[in-house]
Design a protein around this motif. Structure first.
Motif, PDB file in Angstrom:
ATOM      1  N   UNK A   7       0.870  -1.173   0.000  1.00 16.26           N
ATOM      2  CA  UNK A   7       0.000   0.000   0.000  1.00 16.26           C
ATOM      3  C   UNK A   7       0.906   1.221   0.000  1.00 16.26           C
ATOM      4  N   UNK A   8       0.703   2.108  -0.971  1.00 19.96           N
ATOM      5  CA  UNK A   8       1.506   3.325  -1.068  1.00 19.96           C
ATOM      6  C   UNK A   8       0.698   4.524  -0.594  1.00 19.96           C
ATOM      7  N   UNK A   9       1.303   5.312   0.306  1.00 22.59           N
ATOM      8  CA  UNK A   9       0.699   6.556   0.770  1.00 22.59           C
ATOM      9  C   UNK A   9       1.710   7.679   0.574  1.00 22.59           C
ATOM     10  N   UNK A  10       1.199   8.889   0.493  1.00 25.27           N
ATOM     11  CA  UNK A  10       2.071  10.047   0.339  1.00 25.27           C
ATOM     12  C   UNK A  10       1.305  11.196  -0.277  1.00 25.27           C
ATOM     13  N   UNK A  11       1.948  12.349  -0.338  1.00 22.79           N
ATOM     14  CA  UNK A  11       1.289  13.552  -0.847  1.00 22.79           C
ATOM     15  C   UNK A  11       1.182  13.551  -2.371  1.00 22.79           C
ATOM     16  N   UNK A  12       0.414  14.498  -2.904  1.00 28.12           N
ATOM     17  CA  UNK A  12       0.384  14.657  -4.356  1.00 28.12           C
ATOM     18  C   UNK A  12       1.804  14.888  -4.877  1.00 28.12           C
ATOM     19  N   UNK A  13       2.146  14.190  -5.957  1.00 30.99           N
ATOM     20  CA  UNK A  13       3.462  14.357  -6.553  1.00 30.99           C
ATOM     21  C   UNK A  13       4.516  13.419  -6.007  1.00 30.99           C
ATOM     22  N   UNK A  14       4.136  12.525  -5.093  1.00 30.52           N
ATOM     23  CA  UNK A  14       5.131  11.611  -4.523  1.00 30.52           C
ATOM     24  C   UNK A  14       5.399  10.403  -5.421  1.00 30.52           C
ATOM     25  N   UNK A  15       4.527  10.169  -6.405  1.00 31.63           N
ATOM     26  CA  UNK A  15       4.765   9.082  -7.350  1.00 31.63           C
ATOM     27  C   UNK A  15       4.019   7.803  -7.036  1.00 31.63           C
ATOM     28  N   UNK A  16       2.963   7.889  -6.230  1.00 30.98           N
ATOM     29  CA  UNK A  16       2.242   6.676  -5.822  1.00 30.98           C
ATOM     30  C   UNK A  16       1.746   5.859  -7.018  1.00 30.98           C
ATOM     31  N   UNK A  17       1.152   6.516  -7.990  1.00 34.63           N
ATOM     32  CA  UNK A  17       0.605   5.789  -9.137  1.00 34.63           C
ATOM     33  C   UNK A  17       1.726   5.271 -10.043  1.00 34.63           C
ATOM     34  N   UNK A  18       2.707   6.101 -10.313  1.00 36.79           N
ATOM     35  CA  UNK A  18       3.823   5.702 -11.179  1.00 36.79           C
ATOM     36  C   UNK A  18       4.619   4.555 -10.558  1.00 36.79           C
ATOM     37  N   UNK A  81      -3.847  11.076  -1.671  1.00 35.88           N
ATOM     38  CA  UNK A  81      -2.996  11.774  -0.717  1.00 35.88           C
ATOM     39  C   UNK A  81      -3.638  12.058   0.622  1.00 35.88           C
ATOM     40  N   UNK A  82      -4.945  12.290   0.658  1.00 34.39           N
ATOM     41  CA  UNK A  82      -5.617  12.621   1.910  1.00 34.39           C
ATOM     42  C   UNK A  82      -6.329  11.468   2.580  1.00 34.39           C
ATOM     43  N   UNK A  83      -6.200  10.277   2.053  1.00 34.78           N
ATOM     44  CA  UNK A  83      -6.925   9.129   2.622  1.00 34.78           C
ATOM     45  C   UNK A  83      -6.590   8.907   4.093  1.00 34.78           C
ATOM     46  N   UNK A  84      -5.346   9.217   4.481  1.00 34.26           N
ATOM     47  CA  UNK A  84      -4.909   8.978   5.860  1.00 34.26           C
ATOM     48  C   UNK A  84      -5.557   9.933   6.862  1.00 34.26           C
ATOM     49  N   UNK A  85      -6.283  10.936   6.401  1.00 38.29           N
ATOM     50  CA  UNK A  85      -6.944  11.866   7.300  1.00 38.29           C
ATOM     51  C   UNK A  85      -8.091  11.200   8.057  1.00 38.29           C
ATOM     52  N   UNK A  86      -8.654  10.146   7.510  1.00 37.05           N
ATOM     53  CA  UNK A  86      -9.814   9.483   8.094  1.00 37.05           C
ATOM     54  C   UNK A  86      -9.361   8.427   9.100  1.00 37.05           C
ATOM     55  N   UNK A 137       1.842  14.608   7.451  1.00 40.49           N
ATOM     56  CA  UNK A 137       3.062  13.829   7.724  1.00 40.49           C
ATOM     57  C   UNK A 137       2.904  12.904   8.934  1.00 40.49           C
ATOM     58  N   UNK A 138       2.352  13.380  10.065  1.00 42.05           N
ATOM     59  CA  UNK A 138       2.210  12.457  11.204  1.00 42.05           C
ATOM     60  C   UNK A 138       1.333  11.245  10.880  1.00 42.05           C
ATOM     61  N   UNK A 139       0.320  11.445  10.043  1.00 40.72           N
ATOM     62  CA  UNK A 139      -0.560  10.316   9.683  1.00 40.72           C
ATOM     63  C   UNK A 139       0.151   9.363   8.733  1.00 40.72           C
ATOM     64  N   UNK A 143       0.911   5.307   9.804  1.00 42.08           N
ATOM     65  CA  UNK A 143       0.409   4.111   9.120  1.00 42.08           C
ATOM     66  C   UNK A 143       1.499   3.329   8.400  1.00 42.08           C
ATOM     67  N   UNK A 144       2.661   3.950   8.198  1.00 39.77           N
ATOM     68  CA  UNK A 144       3.698   3.337   7.357  1.00 39.77           C
ATOM     69  C   UNK A 144       4.562   2.347   8.122  1.00 39.77           C
ATOM     70  N   UNK A 145       4.799   1.220   7.496  1.00 42.69           N
ATOM     71  CA  UNK A 145       5.784   0.263   7.990  1.00 42.69           C
ATOM     72  C   UNK A 145       7.182   0.754   7.632  1.00 42.69           C
ATOM     73  N   UNK A 146       7.270   1.478   6.509  1.00 43.06           N
ATOM     74  CA  UNK A 146       8.564   1.993   6.043  1.00 43.06           C
ATOM     75  C   UNK A 146       8.340   3.326   5.338  1.00 43.06           C
ATOM     76  N   UNK A 147       9.378   4.164   5.364  1.00 42.25           N
ATOM     77  CA  UNK A 147       9.364   5.446   4.661  1.00 42.25           C
ATOM     78  C   UNK A 147      10.455   5.391   3.600  1.00 42.25           C
TER      79      UNK A 147
END
Length: 171
Positions: A7-18, A81-86, A137-139, A143-147
């Protein structure tokens, strides 16, 4: 079904889809993007959902899309990018192989560009992106196992770093 392989999380422009597409190809799995799921369910692009229905409605659709994807998809999953807000979404991600793709502001702006419709980045994109990252960032970290840092890495290099990170941080 044990849930998504990555599962990839991150802000817009982080490359999640690519990066997600590269990971899916390398792992021989499918890629699912919850932003695409939301747009399909709503029958309109995300910027239109924000404009016509508002961000709160979008977040409800997004939380449901994540819930369904976590339950149904065993491949690579890219979250909006904002899914982690919930809070319910963060709870769903507990124990899953989540990787936070961390990207610097300058690189995110370069990747996102100013011509791509990003509903939360329409006014003063640099300042808004920075504010979003300060808030999220805190969210992402929670949720991340790794950064994985994406700075000065090609998408292929980021995909390799994601696989290496998960290998070093198993469940």
């Amino acid at each position: 079904m044990t849930g998504p392989a990555v599962v990839l999380v991150g802000p817009p422009g982080s490359g999640k889809t690519t990066v997600g597409a590269l990971l899916a190809e390398r792992l021989g799995l499918g890629l699912r993007d919850t932003d695409a799921d939301v747009a399909a369910v709503a029958g309109k692009p995300i910027p239109e959902i924000f404009l016509e229905d508002g961000e709160p409605h979008f977040r409800v659709l997004e939380a449901e899309a994540v819930r369904r994807a976590v339950a149904e998809h065993d491949g690579v999953l890219a979250l909006g990018g904002g899914a982690v807000l919930t809070p319910a979404t963060r709870a769903l991600l507990t124990g899953l192989p989540v990787v936070f793709l961390d990207v610097a502001l300058a690189e995110a702006v370069r990747r996102v560009g100013l011509d791509v419709p990003r509903p939360l980045l329409t006014i003063n994109p640099r300042q808004r992106w920075r504010a979003l990252m300060d808030e999220r960032r805190p969210w992402y970290t929670e949720v991340a196992r790794a950064v994985v840092q994406t700075a000065e890495r090609t998408p292929d290099e980021v995909a390799t770093a994601v696989l290496d990170a998960l290998e070093h941080h198993p469940a």
